[in-house]
Design a protein around this motif. Structure first.
Motif, PDB file in Angstrom:
ATOM      1  N   ALA A  55      -4.279  -8.674  -0.267  1.00 55.04           N
ATOM      2  CA  ALA A  55      -4.407  -7.797   0.904  1.00 55.04           C
ATOM      3  C   ALA A  55      -3.129  -7.183   1.130  1.00 55.04           C
ATOM      4  O   ALA A  55      -2.902  -5.999   1.528  1.00 55.04           O
ATOM      5  N   LEU A  56      -1.967  -7.808   1.092  1.00 52.02           N
ATOM      6  CA  LEU A  56      -0.756  -7.083   1.357  1.00 52.02           C
ATOM      7  C   LEU A  56      -0.385  -6.143   0.299  1.00 52.02           C
ATOM      8  O   LEU A  56       0.076  -5.095   0.422  1.00 52.02           O
ATOM      9  N   ALA A  57      -0.712  -6.519  -1.183  1.00 55.25           N
ATOM     10  CA  ALA A  57      -0.618  -5.230  -2.376  1.00 55.25           C
ATOM     11  C   ALA A  57      -1.531  -4.190  -2.084  1.00 55.25           C
ATOM     12  O   ALA A  57      -1.050  -3.075  -2.215  1.00 55.25           O
ATOM     13  N   ALA A  58      -2.728  -4.388  -1.434  1.00 54.32           N
ATOM     14  CA  ALA A  58      -3.543  -3.300  -1.159  1.00 54.32           C
ATOM     15  C   ALA A  58      -3.051  -2.459  -0.042  1.00 54.32           C
ATOM     16  O   ALA A  58      -3.172  -1.104  -0.066  1.00 54.32           O
ATOM     17  N   GLU A  59      -2.370  -2.976   0.879  1.00 53.98           N
ATOM     18  CA  GLU A  59      -1.785  -2.268   1.961  1.00 53.98           C
ATOM     19  C   GLU A  59      -0.717  -1.434   1.704  1.00 53.98           C
ATOM     20  O   GLU A  59      -0.393  -0.179   2.162  1.00 53.98           O
ATOM     21  N   LEU A  60       0.084  -1.962   0.656  1.00 56.39           N
ATOM     22  CA  LEU A  60       1.219  -1.195  -0.026  1.00 56.39           C
ATOM     23  C   LEU A  60       0.767  -0.147  -0.779  1.00 56.39           C
ATOM     24  O   LEU A  60       1.379   1.083  -0.917  1.00 56.39           O
ATOM     25  N   ALA A  61      -0.226  -0.539  -1.538  1.00 54.06           N
ATOM     26  CA  ALA A  61      -0.707   0.553  -2.515  1.00 54.06           C
ATOM     27  C   ALA A  61      -1.415   1.817  -1.576  1.00 54.06           C
ATOM     28  O   ALA A  61      -1.221   2.781  -1.904  1.00 54.06           O
ATOM     29  N   ALA A  62      -1.977   1.446  -0.277  1.00 52.29           N
ATOM     30  CA  ALA A  62      -2.570   2.417   0.337  1.00 52.29           C
ATOM     31  C   ALA A  62      -1.387   3.485   0.760  1.00 52.29           C
ATOM     32  O   ALA A  62      -1.477   4.609   1.130  1.00 52.29           O
ATOM     33  N   ARG A  63      -0.125   2.842   1.071  1.00 52.14           N
ATOM     34  CA  ARG A  63       0.904   3.579   1.498  1.00 52.14           C
ATOM     35  C   ARG A  63       1.883   4.311   0.392  1.00 52.14           C
ATOM     36  O   ARG A  63       2.764   4.817   0.707  1.00 52.14           O
ATOM     37  N   GLY A  64       1.399   4.175  -0.785  1.00 51.76           N
ATOM     38  CA  GLY A  64       1.701   4.802  -1.896  1.00 51.76           C
ATOM     39  C   GLY A  64       2.897   3.996  -2.739  1.00 51.76           C
ATOM     40  O   GLY A  64       3.602   4.521  -3.827  1.00 51.76           O
TER      41      GLY A  64
END
Length: 171
Positions: free
Chosen positions: A69-78
């Motif tokens: 979930a943390l990785a997905a949140e960071l990926a959403a920020r680019g």
């Protein structure tokens, strides 16, 4: 033989016969309060390589979902997540009462996991390390010094509320 209560208590300053306190060099001094480090500024993460890390007690059944979930949140920020490090804390390391505490008060992680994280940070040239755990200012300072890059936690990624705009009255 029992004391009459007139003796020196542990940590108390010595007193003269008149009852006044006697000043002793180094005795009774208040501990110095250090300056609190400034809150970290969120670096621009778009297009940057980052690492994620976290300490999880045995009571968390699947830390991989939290890290995903943390990785997905960071990926959403680019951001580009180059790797993740998970440190588990079991009952054998201090018992049930200690499971929610960090392994180290200054670095959260154990020394071996910290060395592995620093080596991967150097190899990937990650711009920042983001922890899933909430970090204190002291932990941020020590981790940033050990890793050689800014260290953030999950709460730094949350949007901060903007200050309220003044009313039309000016109040």
């Amino acid at each position: 033989m029992r004391s009459s209560g007139r003796g020196r208590r542990h940590g108390a300053l010595p007193r003269a016969r008149s009852g006044r306190r006697i000043r002793v060099p180094g005795g009774g001094a208040r501990p110095r309060r250090g300056r609190r480090p400034a809150p970290p500024t969120l670096p621009e993460l778009a297009g940057r390589t980052v690492l994620i890390a976290g300490l999880f007690p045995a009571s968390v059944p699947d830390p991989a979902t939290v890290m995903a979930a943390l990785a997905a949140e960071l990926a959403a920020r680019g951001a580009v997540v180059a790797g993740s490090h998970v440190q588990r804390r079991g009952v054998s390391r201090g018992g049930v009462r200690a499971m929610s505490r960090p392994l180290s008060a200054t670095t959260v992680l154990g020394s071996g996991k910290l060395r592995a994280l620093a080596a991967e940070r150097a190899a990937t040239e990650a711009a920042a390390v983001i922890f899933s755990n909430r970090l204190t200012g002291r932990q941020r300072v020590h981790l940033a010094a050990a890793l050689g890059c800014p260290v953030l936690d999950r709460t730094d990624l949350m949007p901060r509320s903007a200050p309220a705009a003044p009313d039309a009255d000016g109040a």
